[in-house]
Scaffold this active site. Sequence first.
Site, PDB file in Angstrom:
ATOM      1  N   ASN A   1     -36.696   1.246  15.721  1.00 34.15           N
ATOM      2  CA  ASN A   1     -35.675   0.957  14.701  1.00 34.15           C
ATOM      3  C   ASN A   1     -34.434   0.390  15.382  1.00 34.15           C
ATOM      4  O   ASN A   1     -34.606  -0.479  16.261  1.00 34.15           O
ATOM      5  CB  ASN A   1     -35.436   2.106  13.717  1.00 34.15           C
ATOM      6  CG  ASN A   1     -35.042   3.445  14.276  1.00 34.15           C
ATOM      7  OD1 ASN A   1     -35.850   4.129  14.887  1.00 34.15           O
ATOM      8  ND2 ASN A   1     -33.811   3.852  14.073  1.00 34.15           N
ATOM      9  N   ASP A   2     -33.248   0.789  15.026  1.00 31.50           N
ATOM     10  CA  ASP A   2     -32.004   0.096  15.393  1.00 31.50           C
ATOM     11  C   ASP A   2     -31.965  -0.569  16.775  1.00 31.50           C
ATOM     12  O   ASP A   2     -32.200   0.100  17.790  1.00 31.50           O
ATOM     13  CB  ASP A   2     -30.822   1.076  15.438  1.00 31.50           C
ATOM     14  CG  ASP A   2     -30.788   2.051  14.306  1.00 31.50           C
ATOM     15  OD1 ASP A   2     -31.635   1.978  13.421  1.00 31.50           O
ATOM     16  OD2 ASP A   2     -29.901   2.907  14.340  1.00 31.50           O
TER      17      ASP A   2
ATOM     18  N   GLU B   1     -23.762   4.434   8.716  1.00 30.92           N
ATOM     19  CA  GLU B   1     -24.345   4.490  10.057  1.00 30.92           C
ATOM     20  C   GLU B   1     -23.961   3.229  10.831  1.00 30.92           C
ATOM     21  O   GLU B   1     -23.497   2.247  10.277  1.00 30.92           O
ATOM     22  CB  GLU B   1     -25.874   4.544   9.972  1.00 30.92           C
ATOM     23  CG  GLU B   1     -26.401   5.704   9.142  1.00 30.92           C
ATOM     24  CD  GLU B   1     -27.930   5.798   9.119  1.00 30.92           C
ATOM     25  OE1 GLU B   1     -28.435   6.909   9.296  1.00 30.92           O
ATOM     26  OE2 GLU B   1     -28.605   4.782   8.912  1.00 30.92           O
TER      27      GLU B   1
HETATM   28  C1  FRU Z   1     -29.944   4.152  11.591  1.00 24.43           C
HETATM   29  C2  FRU Z   1     -30.128   5.505  12.252  1.00 24.43           C
HETATM   30  C3  FRU Z   1     -28.922   5.826  13.091  1.00 24.43           C
HETATM   31  C4  FRU Z   1     -29.485   6.769  14.111  1.00 24.43           C
HETATM   32  C5  FRU Z   1     -30.850   6.209  14.323  1.00 24.43           C
HETATM   33  C6  FRU Z   1     -31.883   7.246  14.655  1.00 24.43           C
HETATM   34  O1  FRU Z   1     -31.130   3.519  11.269  1.00 24.43           O
HETATM   35  O2  FRU Z   1     -30.350   6.491  11.271  1.00 24.43           O
HETATM   36  O3  FRU Z   1     -27.838   6.358  12.368  1.00 24.43           O
HETATM   37  O4  FRU Z   1     -28.731   6.781  15.283  1.00 24.43           O
HETATM   38  O5  FRU Z   1     -31.209   5.537  13.142  1.00 24.43           O
HETATM   39  O6  FRU Z   1     -33.063   6.664  15.053  1.00 24.43           O
END
Ligand code: FRU
Length: 614
Positions: free
Chosen positions: A155-156, A326
């Site tokens: 993810n991110d 976030e």
């Molecule tokens: C955003 C998030 C962030 C966190 C991460 C965890 O997509 O929820 O806030 O750091 O993913 O994987």
Amino acid sequence: MKAITTVMKTVMAAGAMTLLCPAANASEGVEINHLGVNNTLVRVTGEGNYIMLPVQEANDDARVNVLVDGKIAETIYVRLASSKTDYTVPFDLTPYKGKNVILDVVTPQGRSSVREAKEDVCWKGIALADKLDYTDRETRFRPLFHHTPQYGWMNDPNGMFYKDGVWHLYYQYNPYGSKWQNMSWGHSTSSDLVNWEHKPVALRPDGLGSIFSGSCVVDTNNTAGMGKDEVIALYTSAGTSQMQSMAHSSDNGITFNVYPANPVITLESEARDPNMFWNERTGEWNLVLAHALDHEMLFFTSPDLKEWTLQSAFGKGIGAQDGVWECPDLFELPVEGTDEKKWVLICNINPGGPFGGSAVQYFVGDWDGKKFTADTLPDGSIPTKWLDYGKDNYALVSWSGAPDGRRTAIGWMSNWQYAADVPTMQYRSANTLPREIGLFRGPDGEVYASSAPSPELLGMRGKLTESASRINAGSKARSFRLPEANDGVCEILMDIDAAKADNVTLTLSNKAGDEVVMTYDRKASQFSFDRTRSGIVDFSESFPAITVSPTYEKNGKISLRIFIDRSSIELFGNEGRFVMTNLVFPTQPYSTLSVASSGNAKISNLKIFSVKTK
Ligand code: FRU
């Protein structure tokens, strides 16, 4: 117990949905002791660089304590297979060479008897391996020119920094499966933002928790006392609670030393994703932290990256408040065509985006080093603005230290609504194309952020496969073929003058009848993207959707740049003034672009390019 004779030396490819798959029934070099209905010891008795763990995605996680010479060295969570193996994942044994390694496994599915527990298919499938086979078995959907992990869940994007000509990209990564878990920082580097090299996982869960998103800076003045030009990372340690921790790297971000006095910031409520930068004007470090459940961003300052002072907050009751806030970012940019400079505060939110789920919200305003003040509309309210009017651009943040005053950013090309259900398994998720953020004044007098494709993307333009310098589009569609090379992966350019038309429709289609319909509605100054019949859409009810963007023009003229990369379409209008990033999963590649209009639209400079990568 079986005697241990040989060790599997290579991992063989097998099956379309296989991730990294050892030969069936290969269990030499591994001794299994069942201790009860849901507890098993897996003892490594042979030689091998990896122990391969069979995964069944639909299962819950087993907790695996990795005991090295009797002490817990790591705890990982794996969806160990019970009735069928979807793929296997490697656990790296090389750091523990010459030591006694035991996996102490607690499975979630309590069996009625040990005899039944023994039947779980994972026990036969667990095997040692010396090499991993990363052969891509999902070329149907895996993008050609977007960054993806070699295998597993991503993810991110986060922690990105630029140093000595290299773009460093870290990402939220699960090395033990294609669903979210075991959050670590995966790492890739690039010298051209198109071709990416995979590096070892940079940060792994520790006693304070797993490693959530954060940021990196190069400490040019050695303010932290860790060394000149040390790369400093700040990230969220996510254990029982969330707190902010530091790590530093003296080898340009390949390996990190975790700061022994972590955490460096603690709060009494959930906060995450620290994003820091050096403020030239005030001569100190600034940091934005997402106060997730409170729907606000917190601002801190520090002289040394270790001692942080809370200065202010922004966001309560402002903008979209539905989901959690976030992944913030804060930077200053000139407003195109003026001497004015403005600050942009990026507040990713999930859910609560304009088309459901995740989206990049932003505010334009001023930052004095301690406090963010958003620009207001004439009625005093603060407008909610969105950077991307597709469904699949989330957690977008920018690179620290990009050259030439550039504000280069990248997002995660998915949406929390269905990211874990998309029809890929060897890997899950790609990043968006890198984008250059800019500011412009819209026809309503408001300042908006644009995001245009990074200039490096010109370097991957391949052959010109179709072109038309000028066509009049009417109700009868004109069709153009997408390149055959790489299953239609391409870049499409065109200028549309719809002053004498109501709308212009661009349709991407294939012989199977899948289609993506993109419509420019001149009167409404809107552009829409319909993926309801784009191919495989039934894996989530949130996936089929029509997304709509304002085009921020009043004259009926738009120029488009569209990138198609197997399972994604990114549309940049008017140099990134309007942008849509949407995933698609066609049952076969799109082969045709048709252009039609109601009224008489002029299309000029239509060009279709194939794409080349190194
Ligand atoms: C955003 C998030 C962030 C966190 C991460 C965890 O997509 O929820 O806030 O750091 O993913 O994987």
